[in-house]
Design a protein around this motif. Sequence first.
Motif, mmCIF file in Angstrom:
data_model
loop_
_atom_site.group_PDB
_atom_site.id
_atom_site.type_symbol
_atom_site.label_atom_id
_atom_site.label_comp_id
_atom_site.label_asym_id
_atom_site.label_seq_id
_atom_site.Cartn_x
_atom_site.Cartn_y
_atom_site.Cartn_z
ATOM 1 N N PRO A 19 29.649 98.963 9.389
ATOM 2 C CA PRO A 19 30.856 99.786 9.236
ATOM 3 C C PRO A 19 31.825 99.177 8.227
ATOM 4 O O PRO A 19 31.932 97.956 8.119
ATOM 5 N N LYS A 20 32.507 100.045 7.503
ATOM 6 C CA LYS A 20 33.443 99.605 6.462
ATOM 7 C C LYS A 20 34.864 100.054 6.801
ATOM 8 O O LYS A 20 35.061 101.013 7.541
ATOM 9 N N LEU A 21 35.847 99.370 6.210
ATOM 10 C CA LEU A 21 37.240 99.755 6.357
ATOM 11 C C LEU A 21 37.421 101.192 5.881
ATOM 12 O O LEU A 21 37.002 101.537 4.773
ATOM 13 N N GLY A 22 38.017 102.021 6.715
ATOM 14 C CA GLY A 22 38.209 103.428 6.370
ATOM 15 C C GLY A 22 37.197 104.350 7.006
ATOM 16 O O GLY A 22 37.391 105.565 7.033
ATOM 17 N N ASN A 23 36.097 103.786 7.535
ATOM 18 C CA ASN A 23 35.113 104.607 8.256
ATOM 19 C C ASN A 23 35.719 105.127 9.555
ATOM 20 O O ASN A 23 36.518 104.452 10.203
ATOM 21 N N LYS A 24 35.281 106.315 9.943
ATOM 22 C CA LYS A 24 35.654 106.886 11.231
ATOM 23 C C LYS A 24 34.497 106.601 12.185
ATOM 24 O O LYS A 24 33.373 107.056 11.957
ATOM 25 N N ASP A 65 43.513 103.973 12.994
ATOM 26 C CA ASP A 65 43.038 105.366 12.984
ATOM 27 C C ASP A 65 41.526 105.470 12.796
ATOM 28 O O ASP A 65 41.021 106.514 12.388
ATOM 29 N N SER A 66 40.808 104.378 13.083
ATOM 30 C CA SER A 66 39.366 104.346 12.793
ATOM 31 C C SER A 66 38.468 104.509 14.007
ATOM 32 O O SER A 66 37.289 104.828 13.850
ATOM 33 N N PHE A 67 38.987 104.283 15.217
ATOM 34 C CA PHE A 67 38.102 104.155 16.380
ATOM 35 C C PHE A 67 38.335 105.260 17.406
ATOM 36 O O PHE A 67 39.465 105.472 17.858
ATOM 37 N N TYR A 68 37.228 105.924 17.789
ATOM 38 C CA TYR A 68 37.298 107.071 18.689
ATOM 39 C C TYR A 68 36.245 106.912 19.787
ATOM 40 O O TYR A 68 35.056 106.756 19.510
ATOM 41 N N GLY A 69 36.703 106.942 21.032
ATOM 42 C CA GLY A 69 35.781 106.813 22.152
ATOM 43 C C GLY A 69 36.020 107.910 23.177
ATOM 44 O O GLY A 69 37.129 108.436 23.307
ATOM 45 N N GLY A 92 29.948 116.782 12.512
ATOM 46 C CA GLY A 92 30.151 116.258 11.168
ATOM 47 C C GLY A 92 31.448 115.519 10.953
ATOM 48 O O GLY A 92 32.027 115.549 9.864
ATOM 49 N N GLN A 93 31.917 114.784 11.986
ATOM 50 C CA GLN A 93 33.236 114.150 11.904
ATOM 51 C C GLN A 93 33.192 112.645 11.638
ATOM 52 O O GLN A 93 34.178 112.079 11.174
ATOM 53 N N ALA A 135 27.251 114.173 6.968
ATOM 54 C CA ALA A 135 26.127 113.908 6.063
ATOM 55 C C ALA A 135 26.318 112.528 5.436
ATOM 56 O O ALA A 135 27.374 112.229 4.879
ATOM 57 N N GLY A 136 25.331 111.675 5.564
ATOM 58 C CA GLY A 136 25.435 110.301 5.070
ATOM 59 C C GLY A 136 25.915 109.325 6.120
ATOM 60 O O GLY A 136 25.889 108.110 5.901
ATOM 61 N N GLY A 137 26.378 109.841 7.281
ATOM 62 C CA GLY A 137 26.820 108.967 8.362
ATOM 63 C C GLY A 137 25.639 108.313 9.053
ATOM 64 O O GLY A 137 24.528 108.858 9.077
ATOM 65 N N LYS A 138 25.881 107.140 9.639
ATOM 66 C CA LYS A 138 24.780 106.365 10.226
ATOM 67 C C LYS A 138 25.042 106.077 11.699
ATOM 68 O O LYS A 138 26.180 105.841 12.108
ATOM 69 N N ALA A 139 23.961 106.064 12.492
ATOM 70 C CA ALA A 139 24.057 105.759 13.922
ATOM 71 C C ALA A 139 23.077 104.656 14.297
ATOM 72 O O ALA A 139 21.985 104.541 13.712
ATOM 73 N N ALA A 140 23.477 103.853 15.280
ATOM 74 C CA ALA A 140 22.569 102.913 15.944
ATOM 75 C C ALA A 140 22.753 103.135 17.436
ATOM 76 O O ALA A 140 23.868 103.039 17.947
ATOM 77 N N VAL A 141 21.654 103.457 18.119
ATOM 78 C CA VAL A 141 21.729 103.885 19.513
ATOM 79 C C VAL A 141 20.656 103.169 20.326
ATOM 80 O O VAL A 141 19.501 103.064 19.892
ATOM 81 N N ILE A 142 21.035 102.689 21.506
ATOM 82 C CA ILE A 142 20.067 102.086 22.429
ATOM 83 C C ILE A 142 19.563 103.178 23.365
ATOM 84 O O ILE A 142 20.357 103.905 23.964
ATOM 85 N N ILE A 143 18.244 103.291 23.481
ATOM 86 C CA ILE A 143 17.643 104.332 24.328
ATOM 87 C C ILE A 143 16.510 103.737 25.165
ATOM 88 O O ILE A 143 15.927 102.723 24.805
#
Length: 553
Positions: free
Chosen positions: A226-231, A289-293, A332-333, A377-385
């Motif tokens: 993650p980079k500064l400014g990423n949501k 303003d970057s972190f949403y849970g 797409g947020q 589009a272009g966003g990335k996820a890492a998920v434990i399943i």
Amino acid sequence: MLQNNPKLKALIVSLWNTFWSGGIANPLTAIEQITYLLFVKRLDELESKRERDAEFTGEKYTSKFDGEYTPWIDESLYRPKPDATETEKAELYKKREEALKPRPKKELKWSFFSNMAPAEKMLLHFRNNVFPHIKDLNDESSSFTKYMKNAVFIIQKPSLLVEAVKKVDEIFIEIAEDAKDGKQSFQDIQGDVYEMLLKEIATAGKNGQFRTPRHLIKLLAELTEPKLGNKIADPACGTGGFLLGAYQYILSDLVRRKEPELLQKDEDGFERASISSVLDKKNKQILNDSFYGFDIDTTMVRLGLMNLMMHGIDNPHIEYKDTLSKNYNETGQYDIVLANPPFTGKLDKGDVNPDLGIDTGSTELLFLARISKMLRAGGKAAVIIPEGVLFGSSKAQKATRKILLKDNQLEAVISLPAGAFKPYTGVKTAILVFTKVEEDSKTWHTEKVWFYALENDGYSLDDNRRKLKENPLPIVKSEFTARKTAEYPDRKNHFFVPLEEIQKNELDLSFNRYKEYEYTEQSYEPPKEILAKLIAMEKGILTDMQELNELIG
């Protein structure tokens, strides 16, 4: 982790025992009450540091403890008796007015009330003055104020509060010593307490909730960068561990670019840095303003809000919301989604958002569909399943894997060792890393998938989870980064599998399906030679028994 510091571990166990013996035995209730205390203590330290920094730089800083408050009073002490004279009444009213005179908010700081005596006075002050101030810390529009409205401080025994305050002070002293010795930076102490309490009761909690080990959170942050400014979001955030992990990664990355000499290897082998000059006013506002849970447990929402605020995020965006329901429609947020959603939860299918496109009540599948939709589009996820998602043959499981391979570029499947989530669960798990390409895609956007098997995660795979000498997680990161230019002569530990092969195997994404196994041919002696050796052994045994018989007469 706490296992690296036995004294800190013992203090937290002692804190838990203090609450248990004080009559608060429900673990979630205890965690929440302990977190209030930790939050007030940490807030005092943060505000004091910010005041010193402002004094040093000459900048104006408005502390959360500036100004005055109206103290609580026991109204029963100021009710005149039926036979009181007018003079006595006037005197009583005067005393009441005096008691209600505004007082400096600095009296609401931990450093002020923690030494207050007697114990009854401390309890009344905390419950009626300090705690209401904490609940109204941010403005009315903030998530914190909204979800703290119904928070209740339930400690009734003055002796319990005094003992708990003493233990919290000891814990912070030990953390400061640890940081001074260079063993580790200030830890996510609220998370440590939560982890220890869960271990004490040896349960995964309700709805499949349990804390993700911090070293795995670090790995997922490293894989997504993650980079500064990423949501950044987590659709089932619990105590906010993944959001905090992303925050700490961004801070370290900022230091890497500006002050690399301040970086240090942490206990898991990752480069980390504490808050430094890179966290100026502009960067701080961006991070706020970057972190949403999101979570469906109000207790978890409160814990998550306080956890992030304890680490310097003044106004985190954590909401009480079911991200799988019809009431949640964000698409797409987000630039980054990190998650370890509940595995075992089953839902009322009638409340599941039909836009997810998966006909199932299994939360692990629905969350993957939700995460895919949350990404821009272009966003990335890492998920434990749970690994069953990777090879299950049900229609819903295959449909979920299609979403991963079509709407996204599925970059990696990293198989975690069995025991990675002990003592809470023995379910075998994996990490999926994917990048969003197109919503409801008609074509496949994955050309090949990188598979990696992690044999250990740097900790023993038993219930104790002791830290081992090796640090394998940074190796995963370096191999993941180098995968595009690497050549793989075999399929033993990490390798690529083309989409065509995955399609032929009914979209099976399990590591073991594609791993290359080595079979060593076993050679045996001829049966006659084996029998001759057995006869010789038998003769030797008989000889020994005859000698023993002669010795005993």
